[in-house]
Design a protein around this motif. Structure first.
Motif, PDB file in Angstrom:
ATOM      1  N   MET A  21       0.820  -1.259  -0.018  1.00 45.41           N
ATOM      2  CA  MET A  21       0.046  -0.019   0.066  1.00 45.41           C
ATOM      3  C   MET A  21       0.860   1.307   0.044  1.00 45.41           C
ATOM      4  SD  MET A  21      -1.280   2.446   2.135  1.00 45.41           S
ATOM      5  CE  MET A  21      -1.569   2.059   3.635  1.00 45.41           C
ATOM      6  N   LEU A  22       1.898   1.259   0.857  1.00 49.01           N
ATOM      7  CA  LEU A  22       2.681   2.462   0.914  1.00 49.01           C
ATOM      8  C   LEU A  22       3.723   2.629  -0.454  1.00 49.01           C
ATOM      9  CD1 LEU A  22       4.153   1.958   4.466  1.00 49.01           C
ATOM     10  CD2 LEU A  22       2.542   3.744   3.719  1.00 49.01           C
ATOM     11  N   ASP A  23       3.960   1.618  -1.110  1.00 47.86           N
ATOM     12  CA  ASP A  23       4.557   1.681  -2.584  1.00 47.86           C
ATOM     13  C   ASP A  23       3.600   2.401  -3.358  1.00 47.86           C
ATOM     14  OD1 ASP A  23       7.016   0.556  -1.596  1.00 47.86           O
ATOM     15  OD2 ASP A  23       6.358  -1.573  -2.406  1.00 47.86           O
ATOM     16  N   GLU A  24       2.279   1.796  -3.249  1.00 52.77           N
ATOM     17  CA  GLU A  24       1.480   2.507  -4.404  1.00 52.77           C
ATOM     18  C   GLU A  24       1.225   4.075  -4.040  1.00 52.77           C
ATOM     19  OE1 GLU A  24      -2.323  -0.098  -4.051  1.00 52.77           O
ATOM     20  OE2 GLU A  24      -1.188  -1.933  -4.868  1.00 52.77           O
ATOM     21  N   LEU A  25       1.178   4.388  -2.754  1.00 55.99           N
ATOM     22  CA  LEU A  25       0.812   5.771  -2.165  1.00 55.99           C
ATOM     23  C   LEU A  25       1.768   6.492  -2.670  1.00 55.99           C
ATOM     24  CD1 LEU A  25      -0.677   7.656  -0.623  1.00 55.99           C
ATOM     25  CD2 LEU A  25       0.423   6.683   1.478  1.00 55.99           C
ATOM     26  N   LEU A  26       3.118   6.255  -2.463  1.00 56.59           N
ATOM     27  CA  LEU A  26       4.246   7.065  -2.846  1.00 56.59           C
ATOM     28  C   LEU A  26       4.250   7.131  -4.357  1.00 56.59           C
ATOM     29  CD1 LEU A  26       6.926   5.779  -0.367  1.00 56.59           C
ATOM     30  CD2 LEU A  26       5.619   7.940  -0.285  1.00 56.59           C
ATOM     31  N   THR A  27       3.921   6.206  -5.011  1.00 55.82           N
ATOM     32  CA  THR A  27       3.893   6.358  -6.533  1.00 55.82           C
ATOM     33  C   THR A  27       2.964   7.378  -7.080  1.00 55.82           C
ATOM     34  OG1 THR A  27       4.764   4.063  -6.964  1.00 55.82           O
ATOM     35  CG2 THR A  27       3.518   5.165  -8.638  1.00 55.82           C
ATOM     36  N   TRP A  28       1.486   7.241  -6.442  1.00 51.84           N
ATOM     37  CA  TRP A  28       0.391   8.200  -6.906  1.00 51.84           C
ATOM     38  C   TRP A  28       0.702   9.407  -6.183  1.00 51.84           C
ATOM     39  CZ3 TRP A  28      -3.210   8.190 -10.207  1.00 51.84           C
ATOM     40  CH2 TRP A  28      -3.620   6.742 -10.804  1.00 51.84           C
ATOM     41  N   SER A  29       1.293   9.643  -5.104  1.00 52.88           N
ATOM     42  CA  SER A  29       1.675  10.728  -4.579  1.00 52.88           C
ATOM     43  C   SER A  29       2.601  11.715  -5.501  1.00 52.88           C
ATOM     44  CB  SER A  29       2.255  10.802  -3.192  1.00 52.88           C
ATOM     45  OG  SER A  29       1.188  10.185  -2.353  1.00 52.88           O
ATOM     46  N   SER A  30       3.553  10.804  -6.037  1.00 51.95           N
ATOM     47  CA  SER A  30       4.696  11.584  -6.914  1.00 51.95           C
ATOM     48  C   SER A  30       3.868  11.915  -8.262  1.00 51.95           C
ATOM     49  CB  SER A  30       5.576  10.539  -7.226  1.00 51.95           C
ATOM     50  OG  SER A  30       6.853  10.881  -8.245  1.00 51.95           O
ATOM     51  N   ALA A  31       3.076  10.911  -8.822  1.00 54.49           N
ATOM     52  CA  ALA A  31       2.344  11.535  -9.945  1.00 54.49           C
ATOM     53  C   ALA A  31       1.428  12.912  -9.662  1.00 54.49           C
ATOM     54  CB  ALA A  31       1.581  10.409 -10.525  1.00 54.49           C
ATOM     55  N   LEU A  32       0.834  13.010  -8.683  1.00 53.03           N
ATOM     56  CA  LEU A  32      -0.210  13.935  -8.397  1.00 53.03           C
ATOM     57  C   LEU A  32       0.557  15.253  -8.014  1.00 53.03           C
ATOM     58  CD1 LEU A  32      -2.968  11.792  -6.707  1.00 53.03           C
ATOM     59  CD2 LEU A  32      -3.076  13.050  -9.017  1.00 53.03           C
ATOM     60  N   SER A  33       1.927  15.137  -7.561  1.00 53.44           N
ATOM     61  CA  SER A  33       2.436  16.451  -7.372  1.00 53.44           C
ATOM     62  C   SER A  33       2.777  17.225  -8.757  1.00 53.44           C
ATOM     63  CB  SER A  33       3.807  16.016  -6.531  1.00 53.44           C
ATOM     64  OG  SER A  33       4.897  15.549  -7.585  1.00 53.44           O
ATOM     65  N   ARG A  34       2.776  16.176  -9.759  1.00 54.92           N
ATOM     66  CA  ARG A  34       3.292  17.053 -11.101  1.00 54.92           C
ATOM     67  C   ARG A  34       1.705  17.570 -11.443  1.00 54.92           C
ATOM     68  NH1 ARG A  34       6.453  12.653 -11.167  1.00 54.92           N
ATOM     69  NH2 ARG A  34       5.248  11.148 -12.354  1.00 54.92           N
ATOM     70  N   VAL A  35       0.585  17.070 -11.108  1.00 47.76           N
ATOM     71  CA  VAL A  35      -0.785  17.726 -11.527  1.00 47.76           C
ATOM     72  C   VAL A  35      -0.715  19.037 -10.688  1.00 47.76           C
ATOM     73  CG1 VAL A  35      -3.242  17.613 -11.152  1.00 47.76           C
ATOM     74  CG2 VAL A  35      -1.769  15.464 -11.752  1.00 47.76           C
ATOM     75  N   ARG A  36      -0.579  18.801  -9.257  1.00 45.41           N
ATOM     76  CA  ARG A  36      -0.535  20.221  -8.314  1.00 45.41           C
ATOM     77  C   ARG A  36       0.244  21.124  -8.777  1.00 45.41           C
ATOM     78  NH1 ARG A  36       0.024  16.113  -4.683  1.00 45.41           N
ATOM     79  NH2 ARG A  36       1.759  17.246  -3.662  1.00 45.41           N
ATOM     80  N   GLN A  37       1.374  21.000  -9.730  1.00 42.32           N
ATOM     81  CA  GLN A  37       2.281  22.159  -9.970  1.00 42.32           C
ATOM     82  C   GLN A  37       1.860  22.504 -11.234  1.00 42.32           C
ATOM     83  OE1 GLN A  37       5.985  19.735  -9.825  1.00 42.32           O
ATOM     84  NE2 GLN A  37       6.308  19.555  -7.790  1.00 42.32           N
TER      85      GLN A  37
END
Length: 186
Positions: A169-185
């Motif tokens: 779950m943490l691996d998935e969370l970090l992958t999605w968090s990284s991808a979504l940081s680009r959306v927020r930027q």
């Protein structure tokens, strides 16, 4: 560096959430030293039943407790929601805390660790629906701790497979968090 908030969603006396939150934190920091994990215990924020006069979508917060909560959520890239299952759903304190804010949640990822008689799965599913409205993407893998098999008289004693599920779950969370940081930027 990613920052993940571990939100403990029960505020009642005798709650099991802090032990679950500490377990999540310990596993997370041991295996992922490059990520900042921060426990956000709802009991520490003292949020009364939603008392802001303006809707959260307006972002016009009046009270210090709302500003403190908004700042804590805003600085995170993703979240692990530690939730009990109360009456087939998440806790009222968790729903209330989510309702306090709007934009601070947008385009972030969430993982779930629930606990209850049947693993707290209905609380996780309820949270997925609530969080979708505030634009939080829930990852697929979740941890469901049974009050019968993952807790003992001495406290939290998760079965060995639970740690492996938490790591996934943490691996998935970090992958999605990284991808979504680009959306927020953007």
């Amino acid at each position: 560096m990613a920052r993940i908030g571990i939100i403990i969603g029960s505020t009642r006396p005798g709650r099991r959430g802090p032990a679950v939150g500490r377990w999540v934190h310990q596993v997370a920091v041991t295996d992922r030293p490059a990520v900042t994990f921060e426990i956000l215990d709802l009991a520490d924020f003292g949020l009364p039943l939603l008392d802001e006069p303006c809707p959260a979508a307006m972002g016009q917060y009046r009270y210090p407790h709302t500003h403190a909560w908004a700042n804590a959520v805003a600085r995170c890239d993703g979240f692990v929601f530690v939730t009990p299952e109360y009456n087939h759903s998440t806790s009222a304190a968790m729903k209330n805390a989510i309702d306090y804010l709007f934009a601070e949640w947008h385009d972030k990822a969430a993982g779930f660790v629930s606990y209850g008689v049947t693993g707290g799965w209905r609380a996780t599913e309820a949270l997925r629906l609530i969080l979708a409205e505030v634009r939080v993407a829930g990852v697929r893998t979740a941890v469901g701790l049974s009050l019968f098999t993952d807790f003992s008289a001495s406290g939290l004693t998760p079965a060995p497979h639970q740690r492996a599920t938490l790591q996934t779950m943490l691996d998935e969370l970090l992958t999605w968090s990284s991808a979504l940081s680009r959306v927020r930027q953007s």
